[in-house]
Design an enzyme around this catalytic site. Structure first.
Site, PDB file in Angstrom:
ATOM      1  N   TRP A  70      44.973  52.117  42.778  1.00 48.02           N
ATOM      2  CA  TRP A  70      46.289  51.547  43.108  1.00 48.02           C
ATOM      3  C   TRP A  70      47.387  52.322  42.360  1.00 48.02           C
ATOM      4  CZ3 TRP A  70      50.146  48.941  40.285  1.00 48.02           C
ATOM      5  CH2 TRP A  70      51.118  48.298  41.073  1.00 48.02           C
TER       6      TRP A  70
ATOM      7  N   ALA B 255      39.820  36.129  60.767  1.00 46.05           N
ATOM      8  CA  ALA B 255      38.584  36.105  59.974  1.00 46.05           C
ATOM      9  C   ALA B 255      37.970  34.703  59.895  1.00 46.05           C
ATOM     10  CB  ALA B 255      38.861  36.641  58.579  1.00 46.05           C
TER      11      ALA B 255
ATOM     12  N   PHE C 180      44.229  46.083  37.207  1.00 46.28           N
ATOM     13  CA  PHE C 180      45.636  45.634  37.168  1.00 46.28           C
ATOM     14  C   PHE C 180      46.194  45.948  35.782  1.00 46.28           C
ATOM     15  CE2 PHE C 180      46.885  42.952  40.869  1.00 46.28           C
ATOM     16  CZ  PHE C 180      45.745  43.149  41.632  1.00 46.28           C
TER      17      PHE C 180
ATOM     18  N   PHE D 140      38.509  38.251  54.076  1.00 46.98           N
ATOM     19  CA  PHE D 140      38.133  37.151  53.172  1.00 46.98           C
ATOM     20  C   PHE D 140      37.096  37.590  52.126  1.00 46.98           C
ATOM     21  CE2 PHE D 140      39.239  33.596  56.467  1.00 46.98           C
ATOM     22  CZ  PHE D 140      40.569  33.895  56.326  1.00 46.98           C
TER      23      PHE D 140
ATOM     24  N   LYS E  89      41.097  44.427  48.626  1.00 40.88           N
ATOM     25  CA  LYS E  89      40.014  45.007  49.436  1.00 40.88           C
ATOM     26  C   LYS E  89      40.522  46.222  50.219  1.00 40.88           C
ATOM     27  CE  LYS E  89      38.975  41.381  51.835  1.00 40.88           C
ATOM     28  NZ  LYS E  89      39.779  40.314  51.237  1.00 40.88           N
TER      29      LYS E  89
ATOM     30  N   LYS F 118      53.161  36.935  54.345  1.00 41.91           N
ATOM     31  CA  LYS F 118      52.294  38.029  53.931  1.00 41.91           C
ATOM     32  C   LYS F 118      52.463  39.190  54.887  1.00 41.91           C
ATOM     33  CE  LYS F 118      47.397  39.145  53.369  1.00 41.91           C
ATOM     34  NZ  LYS F 118      47.630  40.533  53.063  1.00 41.91           N
TER      35      LYS F 118
ATOM     36  N   ARG G  10      41.379  47.180  59.908  1.00 44.95           N
ATOM     37  CA  ARG G  10      41.991  46.422  61.007  1.00 44.95           C
ATOM     38  C   ARG G  10      43.465  46.756  61.175  1.00 44.95           C
ATOM     39  NH1 ARG G  10      40.906  40.497  59.117  1.00 44.95           N
ATOM     40  NH2 ARG G  10      40.815  41.556  57.132  1.00 44.95           N
TER      41      ARG G  10
ATOM     42  N   THR H  90      43.193  47.986  49.670  1.00 47.05           N
ATOM     43  CA  THR H  90      43.600  49.010  48.709  1.00 47.05           C
ATOM     44  C   THR H  90      42.372  49.778  48.222  1.00 47.05           C
ATOM     45  OG1 THR H  90      45.368  47.507  48.069  1.00 47.05           O
ATOM     46  CG2 THR H  90      44.917  49.316  46.567  1.00 47.05           C
TER      47      THR H  90
HETATM   48  P1  ADP Z   1      43.174  42.279  50.338  1.00 47.66           P
HETATM   49  O1  ADP Z   1      42.718  43.359  51.283  1.00 47.66           O
HETATM   50  O2  ADP Z   1      42.096  41.834  49.408  1.00 47.66           O
HETATM   51  O3  ADP Z   1      43.883  41.146  51.002  1.00 47.66           O
HETATM   52  P2  ADP Z   1      45.195  44.207  49.615  1.00 47.66           P
HETATM   53  O4  ADP Z   1      44.444  45.458  49.363  1.00 47.66           O
HETATM   54  O5  ADP Z   1      45.902  44.056  50.921  1.00 47.66           O
HETATM   55  O6  ADP Z   1      44.258  42.940  49.383  1.00 47.66           O
HETATM   56  O7  ADP Z   1      46.219  43.995  48.422  1.00 47.66           O
HETATM   57  C1  ADP Z   1      47.052  42.858  48.333  1.00 47.66           C
HETATM   58  C2  ADP Z   1      48.282  43.203  47.506  1.00 47.66           C
HETATM   59  O8  ADP Z   1      47.905  43.418  46.158  1.00 47.66           O
HETATM   60  C3  ADP Z   1      49.001  44.472  47.963  1.00 47.66           C
HETATM   61  O9  ADP Z   1      50.384  44.231  47.959  1.00 47.66           O
HETATM   62  C4  ADP Z   1      48.641  45.497  46.911  1.00 47.66           C
HETATM   63  O10 ADP Z   1      49.694  46.440  46.696  1.00 47.66           O
HETATM   64  C5  ADP Z   1      48.431  44.657  45.680  1.00 47.66           C
HETATM   65  N1  ADP Z   1      47.447  45.270  44.778  1.00 47.66           N
HETATM   66  C6  ADP Z   1      46.186  45.669  45.092  1.00 47.66           C
HETATM   67  N2  ADP Z   1      45.588  46.213  44.022  1.00 47.66           N
HETATM   68  C7  ADP Z   1      46.479  46.161  43.007  1.00 47.66           C
HETATM   69  C8  ADP Z   1      46.444  46.578  41.628  1.00 47.66           C
HETATM   70  N3  ADP Z   1      45.360  47.131  41.110  1.00 47.66           N
HETATM   71  N4  ADP Z   1      47.551  46.355  40.872  1.00 47.66           N
HETATM   72  C9  ADP Z   1      48.652  45.767  41.410  1.00 47.66           C
HETATM   73  N5  ADP Z   1      48.738  45.351  42.686  1.00 47.66           N
HETATM   74  C10 ADP Z   1      47.678  45.545  43.481  1.00 47.66           C
END
Ligand code: ADP
Length: 558
Positions: free
Chosen positions: A411, A275, A383, A303, A73, A107, A96, A75
């Site tokens: 990403w 959350a 991914f 979430f 989210k 985490k 946030r 990202t």
């Molecule tokens: P959320 O906000 O849903 O908790 P984040 O955006 O913080 O998720 O991403 C969680 C983890 O997943 C981060 O370490 C990020 O680098 C990784 N991530 C996000 N998108 C991808 C992607 N497309 N491919 C590989 N890793 C990803």
């Protein structure tokens, strides 16, 4: 070529001085209060000056029921803003702040990932501009004043067994969950049971994030319930006369922080309430200010959409008079597979059937978001292991639900990878017919509000609650709290209260274990399942691997 780690990418960013970022939004440099070269607070004076500006479009990023790794989210929020700026739109991020404690556990922070990040990442994951320390101090000042009041004669007649105000620290420390305070004799006060929560669980945090201005902040702080008397009547923070001094401690923390994305676009990073027992969104003041300065503001709710988006709409938007123009629902092929029944270790090979089996989870979230009167665009966060057939299966499914799924590669590619998504999201936002409304009215009974969320969003058959809980809700209604919204605290992994029931389950009840009144923040917390307000550290915490290298750079931080 191996992908670089998030921290490597963040460290290699070519950041611009924060004044240049402010300039993009028309913030004069003397209205920025710099914390170093790449972080600044936006002055309260400037915020007041722009209150009359026209609002930009508000875009909410939320997700399906996530897998334990997160669905991207943050990202996607960051990538979408970089994408919007690439297609010539004036867009800003609102997210946030990260909590210090979890960084040393499992985490890490919340600044996005890959080539879609907000920087400076190290600072944002550590002390940043000190907001959380200010909240910790304000919270603990009130705690100290309560025990001091009891020590000096307790004229408010607080029942020392019923002090509900705990202490906070921004650290995962299970040893502090339950403590005995004031031991050691007459001069140390009256021994009583107490405990610590993590700072992000403080009601002060929720209040800072919901307050419109400093006056509203002080009123809400004063309205917090801190203890009860023997006759069970509440004692408020204003009875302790702590609200003024707490507001002084929070004065600077109320000003939103400005930083930048890897592509030098503006990002407001401000506030970070839990959350579960709180609403899980960045501050109202950051969002409303950003809307005055940018044409598109992309924000995120914690979430999955059943919790995060519901609270965003029913708590934050209702209270702050905001209305999202479009919701971006983040889905991943991986999470579809997990919702379709696969385990964590079975995600890296093609399985179109599992993807199809998991899609009804996404479908239910699409329907739910639409029920708030807001259009939905599905962002398929790409991914490397996703296959064409799997992607097509999601796209086909989403079409049958009357929405569109757009693959986004931010990403791996930054804003360039999010151009398709940004183009569509901007179009939908511009067409916004403005039909948003929360799903229950203020004047509905508290229990009926809980039922509305459980039945309409989770699709439960019923809400199960003891007479004691129902009586408590009635009592609050009689005391004038009946018009408050509900803040649900349940697992993020399922529509049900059982984290293992993935997909789109039916035929279940929602058992309510406990209800709590956050009278200052202005919501009733409904607890379904186990809720942890002071996390512990794992057997090998990440802190073990965090250190400075020979150059003085941090190693091991997410
Ligand atoms: P959320 O906000 O849903 O908790 P984040 O955006 O913080 O998720 O991403 C969680 C983890 O997943 C981060 O370490 C990020 O680098 C990784 N991530 C996000 N998108 C991808 C992607 N497309 N491919 C590989 N890793 C990803």
């Amino acid at each position: 070529m191996a992908m670089k780690s998030d921290i490597q990418i963040a460290r290699e960013a070519s950041k611009k001085p924060i004044q240049e970022i402010g300039e993009k939004l028309g913030i004069p440099s003397d209205e920025l209060l710099p914390y170093g070269h790449d972080k600044a607070k936006v002055s309260q004076k400037f915020i007041n000056q722009v209150r009359g500006n026209k609002d930009g479009k508000l875009i909410l990023v939320t997700s399906i029921n996530p897998t334990p790794a997160g669905e991207g989210k943050s990202t996607t929020t960051v990538g979408l803003v970089d994408g919007l700026n690439r297609i010539g739109k004036k867009a800003a991020v609102c997210i946030r702040e990260a909590s210090l404690g979890p960084n040393f556990g499992m985490k890490g922070g919340a600044a996005g990932g890959g080539y879609a990040q907000v920087v400076p990442m190290d600072d944002m994951n550590l002390h940043f501009t000190g907001d959380f320390h200010a909240i910790t101090s304000a919270h603990n000042l009130l705690a100290a004043m309560i025990d001091n009041h009891i020590y000096w004669g307790n004229s408010l007649e607080i029942d020392t067994r019923r002090v509900t105000w705990r202490r906070v620290i921004d650290m995962n420390d299970r040893a502090l969950r339950q403590i005995t305070a004031s031991l050691g004799g007459v001069s140390n006060g009256f021994p009583r049971e107490a405990g610590f929560d993590i700072t992000v669980a403080s009601e002060v945090m929720a209040i800072l994030c919901l307050a419109n201005d400093l006056k509203d902040l002080q009123e809400r702080l004063g309205a917090m319930i801190v203890a009860y008397r023997r006759d069970k009547s509440p004692v408020y923070a204003r009875d302790i006369k702590a609200d003024g001094a707490m507001t002084v401690l929070l004065k600077d923390a109320m000003q939103p922080n400005l930083v930048q994305t890897l592509e030098n676009n503006p990002a407001f990073v401000h506030g970070g309430p839990f959350a579960n027992i709180a609403h899980g969104c960045n501050s109202v003041i950051a969002t409303t200010t950003a809307l005055k300065l940018a044409d598109y503001v992309v924000t995120e709710a914690g979430f999955g959409a059943d919790l995060g988006a519901e609270k965003f709409m029913d708590i934050k938007c209702r209270k702050a008079g905001l209305h999202p123009a479009v919701v971006v629902l983040v889905a991943t092929v991986r999470a579809m597979k997990m919702n379709g029944g696969l385990g964590k270790n079975e995600l890296d090979h093609e399985d179109v059937e599992a993807v199809k089996k998991g899609c009804p989870n996404l479908g239910r979230h699409i329907e739910n978001v639409k029920s708030f009167g807001v259009p939905v665009v599905v962002a398929l966060n790409h991914f490397v292991h996703d296959t064409e057939a799997e992607i097509q299966a999601v796209k086909d499914y989403v079409k049958t639900m009357g929405a569109e799924a757009i693959v986004s590669k931010h990403w791996a590619q930054g804003g360039e990878g999010a151009v398709d998504l940004a183009t569509r999201v901007a179009e939908v936002a511009d067409e916004d017919p403005g039909n948003f409304s929360p799903i229950y009215p203020d004047d509905m009974g508290l229990f009926q509000k809980i039922e509305t969320i459980a039945k309409r969003i989770y699709r439960a058959d019923e809400v199960l609650a003891d007479q004691k809980i129902r009586n408590q809700l009635k009592e609050w209604e009689e005391q004038g709290y009946g018009n408050l919204p509900i803040c649900m605290a349940k697992t993020q992994y399922s529509f049900t209260t059982d984290p293992n029931r993935r997909g789109a389950p039916t035929g279940f009840g929602v058992p309510v274990r406990e209800v709590r009144l956050s009278a200052g923040a202005g919501f009733v917390v409904v607890i379904c399942g186990e809720i942890m307000t002071m996390p512990g550290l794992p057997s090998v915490p990440s802190a073990v691997n965090i250190k400075l290298d020979a150059n003085g750079d941090i190693e091991g931080l997410s």
